[in-house]
Design a protein around this motif. Sequence first.
Motif, PDB file in Angstrom:
ATOM      1  N   TRP A  90       6.998   5.742 -10.413  1.00 43.16           N
ATOM      2  CA  TRP A  90       6.431   5.346  -9.126  1.00 43.16           C
ATOM      3  C   TRP A  90       7.184   6.095  -8.043  1.00 43.16           C
ATOM      4  CZ3 TRP A  90       9.691   2.985  -5.501  1.00 43.16           C
ATOM      5  CH2 TRP A  90      10.924   2.507  -5.999  1.00 43.16           C
ATOM      6  N   GLU A  91       6.641   6.101  -6.868  1.00 41.05           N
ATOM      7  CA  GLU A  91       7.350   6.663  -5.725  1.00 41.05           C
ATOM      8  C   GLU A  91       6.886   5.951  -4.464  1.00 41.05           C
ATOM      9  OE1 GLU A  91       6.240  10.674  -4.325  1.00 41.05           O
ATOM     10  OE2 GLU A  91       4.759  10.695  -5.961  1.00 41.05           O
ATOM     11  N   ALA A  92       7.664   6.106  -3.409  1.00 44.23           N
ATOM     12  CA  ALA A  92       7.341   5.486  -2.125  1.00 44.23           C
ATOM     13  C   ALA A  92       8.035   6.281  -1.035  1.00 44.23           C
ATOM     14  CB  ALA A  92       7.805   4.027  -2.098  1.00 44.23           C
ATOM     15  N   GLY A 143       0.794  -1.214   0.000  1.00 49.03           N
ATOM     16  CA  GLY A 143       0.000   0.000   0.000  1.00 49.03           C
ATOM     17  C   GLY A 143       0.829   1.269   0.000  1.00 49.03           C
ATOM     18  N   ARG A 144       2.114   1.157   0.312  1.00 51.08           N
ATOM     19  CA  ARG A 144       2.984   2.345   0.346  1.00 51.08           C
ATOM     20  C   ARG A 144       3.260   2.908  -1.038  1.00 51.08           C
ATOM     21  NH1 ARG A 144       3.006   3.801   5.730  1.00 51.08           N
ATOM     22  NH2 ARG A 144       3.353   1.962   7.022  1.00 51.08           N
ATOM     23  N   TYR A 145       2.885   2.171  -2.086  1.00 55.39           N
ATOM     24  CA  TYR A 145       3.194   2.614  -3.444  1.00 55.39           C
ATOM     25  C   TYR A 145       2.019   3.343  -4.105  1.00 55.39           C
ATOM     26  CZ  TYR A 145       7.173  -0.293  -2.505  1.00 55.39           C
ATOM     27  OH  TYR A 145       8.296  -0.824  -1.925  1.00 55.39           O
ATOM     28  N   GLY A 146       0.987   3.632  -3.322  1.00 49.12           N
ATOM     29  CA  GLY A 146      -0.098   4.475  -3.790  1.00 49.12           C
ATOM     30  C   GLY A 146      -0.736   3.985  -5.076  1.00 49.12           C
ATOM     31  N   ASP A 147      -0.869   4.890  -6.031  1.00 50.41           N
ATOM     32  CA  ASP A 147      -1.542   4.568  -7.288  1.00 50.41           C
ATOM     33  C   ASP A 147      -0.801   3.531  -8.113  1.00 50.41           C
ATOM     34  OD1 ASP A 147      -3.443   6.429  -6.612  1.00 50.41           O
ATOM     35  OD2 ASP A 147      -2.642   8.020  -7.894  1.00 50.41           O
ATOM     36  N   ARG A 148       0.465   3.333  -7.823  1.00 52.30           N
ATOM     37  CA  ARG A 148       1.243   2.347  -8.581  1.00 52.30           C
ATOM     38  C   ARG A 148       1.307   0.983  -7.895  1.00 52.30           C
ATOM     39  NH1 ARG A 148       0.952   3.453 -13.732  1.00 52.30           N
ATOM     40  NH2 ARG A 148       2.015   5.379 -14.378  1.00 52.30           N
ATOM     41  N   ARG A 149       0.495   0.797  -6.884  1.00 52.72           N
ATOM     42  CA  ARG A 149       0.452  -0.515  -6.231  1.00 52.72           C
ATOM     43  C   ARG A 149       0.169  -1.650  -7.224  1.00 52.72           C
ATOM     44  NH1 ARG A 149      -2.719  -2.233  -0.684  1.00 52.72           N
ATOM     45  NH2 ARG A 149      -2.328  -4.483  -0.853  1.00 52.72           N
ATOM     46  N   PRO A 150      -0.788  -1.507  -8.157  1.00 49.03           N
ATOM     47  CA  PRO A 150      -1.043  -2.626  -9.080  1.00 49.03           C
ATOM     48  C   PRO A 150       0.189  -3.050  -9.879  1.00 49.03           C
ATOM     49  CG  PRO A 150      -2.826  -1.034  -9.184  1.00 49.03           C
ATOM     50  CD  PRO A 150      -1.732  -0.400  -8.376  1.00 49.03           C
ATOM     51  N   GLN A 151       1.072  -2.117 -10.192  1.00 41.88           N
ATOM     52  CA  GLN A 151       2.269  -2.456 -10.955  1.00 41.88           C
ATOM     53  C   GLN A 151       3.376  -3.015 -10.056  1.00 41.88           C
ATOM     54  OE1 GLN A 151       0.708   0.593 -11.331  1.00 41.88           O
ATOM     55  NE2 GLN A 151      -0.238   0.165 -13.312  1.00 41.88           N
ATOM     56  N   SER A 161      14.655  10.970  -3.281  1.00 42.31           N
ATOM     57  CA  SER A 161      14.248  10.232  -4.470  1.00 42.31           C
ATOM     58  C   SER A 161      13.399  11.141  -5.343  1.00 42.31           C
ATOM     59  CB  SER A 161      13.454   8.974  -4.078  1.00 42.31           C
ATOM     60  OG  SER A 161      12.300   9.328  -3.325  1.00 42.31           O
ATOM     61  N   THR A 162      12.943  10.606  -6.459  1.00 39.23           N
ATOM     62  CA  THR A 162      12.108  11.396  -7.352  1.00 39.23           C
ATOM     63  C   THR A 162      10.835  10.653  -7.710  1.00 39.23           C
ATOM     64  OG1 THR A 162      13.460  10.592  -9.209  1.00 39.23           O
ATOM     65  CG2 THR A 162      13.914  12.801  -8.392  1.00 39.23           C
ATOM     66  N   ALA A 163       9.795  11.430  -7.957  1.00 34.60           N
ATOM     67  CA  ALA A 163       8.573  10.903  -8.558  1.00 34.60           C
ATOM     68  C   ALA A 163       8.643  11.164 -10.054  1.00 34.60           C
ATOM     69  CB  ALA A 163       7.361  11.600  -7.954  1.00 34.60           C
TER      70      ALA A 163
END
Length: 427
Positions: free
Chosen positions: A391-393, A68-76, A360-362
Amino acid sequence: MSDSASSPFHVAIVGGGPAGLMAAETLAAAGLRVDVFDAMPSVGRKFLLAGRGGLNITHSEPLAAFAGRYGDRRPQIEPMLAAFGPDALRAWVEGLGVSTFVGSSGRVFPAEMKAAPLLRAWLVRLREAGVHFHPRHRWTGWAADGSLQFTTPAGPITHRADATLLALGGGSWAKLGSDGAWVPLLTAAGLAVAPLQPANCGFVVASPRGEAPTGWSQHLASRFAGQPLKSITLRLADDSAPARPGEAMLSADGLEGSLVYALSATIRERIARDGHATLRVDLAPGRSLERVQAEVAHPRGARSLASHLQSRVGIAGVKMALLRECLDAAALADPARLAAAIKALSVTLVAPRPIDEAISTAGGLRFEELDEHLMVRSHPGLFCAGEMLDWEAPTGGYLLTACFASGRWAAQGVLAWRAGCGREDTY
């Protein structure tokens, strides 16, 4: 393509960070010829920097919460973690002879807290597996025949492989090689790249006193910049999510630290949308508002306000200085307003710190350009992994874990593509 159809399948990896090195290990273990190119004099430089204050490899929380820490990119990201997640990463580290432990926060560290012993052992393993390293090779794109182009101390060269795996990092800490110079190269190749933005970064405040448009007063900055705000909670003013406990730090012109980093994506989005983001800082999270009101209203006699708040509410040092910075004399003299500020002090942020200061970068190469194996759909044989993807975290081991996992995932994608298509000329 490789020189001979009878020679081992050859993969060029561009980027010598965790994602690139994990890809190299996976491919070399499968018997492939692997060459790793990096612009810097040695590989793993940002990884070494991450270990200066204690290398946070991963986190021990359950995988569902971790993903869940990967937000909108969790599915990937989640399938990569399922294949090589926190437990597998920790076992891999220990397989290199580096023991690990779980800290009180749930974060996982090497016993010695340093990155250097782990990187040294890893490079020994990679060299023994036959991986070839090419430092001071800066990738500059592709030649007309599809071969990779590099600038080197000896002049420009080209290199051709059966497959290419890019693991070029994001855009923070340019002096360590993560400079985002790959962005125009991919956009020139027709690939969609989300703009790189600072993540896990500090933010600049709107000046509470109006001495300048932004930043703290000279008094606060000169005396308290670099000092931690411990035992606080943070939340966004317009967010219904629970406040996060932890600590932050005053910078010369704003706030930074783990609590701010955890909210950085949302803060950045609010600033982009509204021009600012307002935080609510609870300086006394162990006390209810009613209790703080009663303590602040208690007669203080001849004691100073600072002495009174320290003895009654535990407010002292940088917390007291922050209250004086953000409140006027009337609010400080009004027990109800002062208590309310102690429990929900408003701090308005107006800009992130520069990208090169970010952890880091988004942003990055959009996942829509990639298939499920992290191969670029429009360029068969070209794979991408690590922080260069979109992605970001937050900090806490999530960044490194996903870099390792995506490097391994992309390498397995190379193996699957090789098995499915044979030895065809590739991009």
